[in-house]
Scaffold this active site. Structure first.
Site, short mmCIF file in Angstrom:
data_model
loop_
_atom_site.label_atom_id
_atom_site.label_comp_id
_atom_site.label_asym_id
_atom_site.label_seq_id
_atom_site.Cartn_x
_atom_site.Cartn_y
_atom_site.Cartn_z
N ASP A 1 -20.56 -1.62 19.69
CA ASP A 1 -19.49 -2.24 20.46
C ASP A 1 -18.24 -1.41 20.22
O ASP A 1 -17.88 -1.16 19.07
CB ASP A 1 -19.24 -3.67 19.98
N HIS B 1 -26.46 0.90 16.34
CA HIS B 1 -27.85 0.84 16.74
C HIS B 1 -28.29 2.17 17.36
O HIS B 1 -27.47 2.94 17.87
CB HIS B 1 -28.07 -0.29 17.75
N SER C 1 -14.28 1.94 12.84
CA SER C 1 -14.18 3.38 12.75
C SER C 1 -14.64 4.00 14.07
O SER C 1 -14.46 3.40 15.11
CB SER C 1 -14.98 3.93 11.57
#
Length: 246
Positions: free
Chosen positions: A79, A138, A241
């Protein structure tokens, strides 16, 4: 290299974030953070169920998300807000508009010229995770991991103001550079870039990688039969980050 002040700050914040306070006080911390940062908790457990602030940062999804199963589709690893994207030209990419850097320097000295050459003329995309985002990452496509290099460095913030004023920020910061190969034989890099208050970047398929630790020189990890599938959780940032894919 000696520890930079940003590393010491990040380690100190990490100690606070990992501390499990009494439930009544932890509830205040967690709920305050959710409200202050505007976290969307609709896919996660209630904030007061997490025993530390770090467990809230690194929360997992209650239910897996749906995504395209088409092998040719490349999904986002996280995200995020896409802060920049484009094409690698003459070995240059952008950390943000007007601030370019050499891709070879981002990848570091532990990849051969042949390994680095595969990205020339390819594309790059920068995924910035803010403190309010889901912090796990992911696998973007079915792949084989060929090599990973942990490069110690600094922990400058990676928000827009910092990207606009500090040249080569991605190169100065600590990072984990992962060389991957798709099922179609195409090679690409995923680069996990640290930031201020990111005490740890977890890499689940290689637990020997310990970031913001006592390591002072690059550490190289070679792989032979490490295969990961699209959507697999392979770690997290302990705070927001950036991931760069080239």
């Amino acid at each position: 290299m000696e520890k930079h002040i940003t590393s010491l700050i990040s380690q100190s914040f990490g100690k606070f974030a990992n501390k499990e306070f009494p439930h009544w006080f932890q509830k205040i911390i967690n709920n305050s953070y959710v409200k202050l940062m505007g976290l969307d908790m609709s896919e996660f457990h209630e904030p007061n169920t997490y025993k530390s602030l770090n467990k809230l940062f690194t929360r997992t999804l209650k239910e897996p998300r749906h995504y395209s199963l088409d092998a040719s589709d490349f999904i986002s690893p996280c995200d995020s807000w896409i802060s920049e994207l484009g094409r690698v030209q003459d070995n240059y990419a952008l950390q943000i508009k007007g601030m370019r850097y050499k891709v070879n320097e981002l990848l570091g000295e532990n990849f051969s010229d042949e390994e680095k050459a595969v990205v020339e003329g390819g594309e790059f995309i920068n995924f910035y995770l803010s403190p309010s985002d889901y912090h796990r990452y992911h696998i973007p496509t079915n792949l084989k991991v060929l090599k990973a290099v942990h490069i110690p460095g600094k922990f400058y913030p990676v928000n827009v103001p910092s990207l606009q004023k500090r040249l080569n920020l991605f190169i100065e910061n600590e990072r984990v550079v992962i060389l991957c190969e798709t099922t179609e034989g195409k090679k690409f890099y995923m680069v996990l870039v640290s930031a201020l208050n990111v005490g740890v970047m977890q890499v689940s398929f290689e637990p020997r990688i310990q970031t913001n630790a006592d390591v002072t020189t690059p550490q190289v990890y070679e792989f032979e039969n490490t295969y990961l599938n699209k959507g697999d959780d392979f770690g997290c940032f302990e705070m927001g980050s950036t991931i760069v894919i080239v």
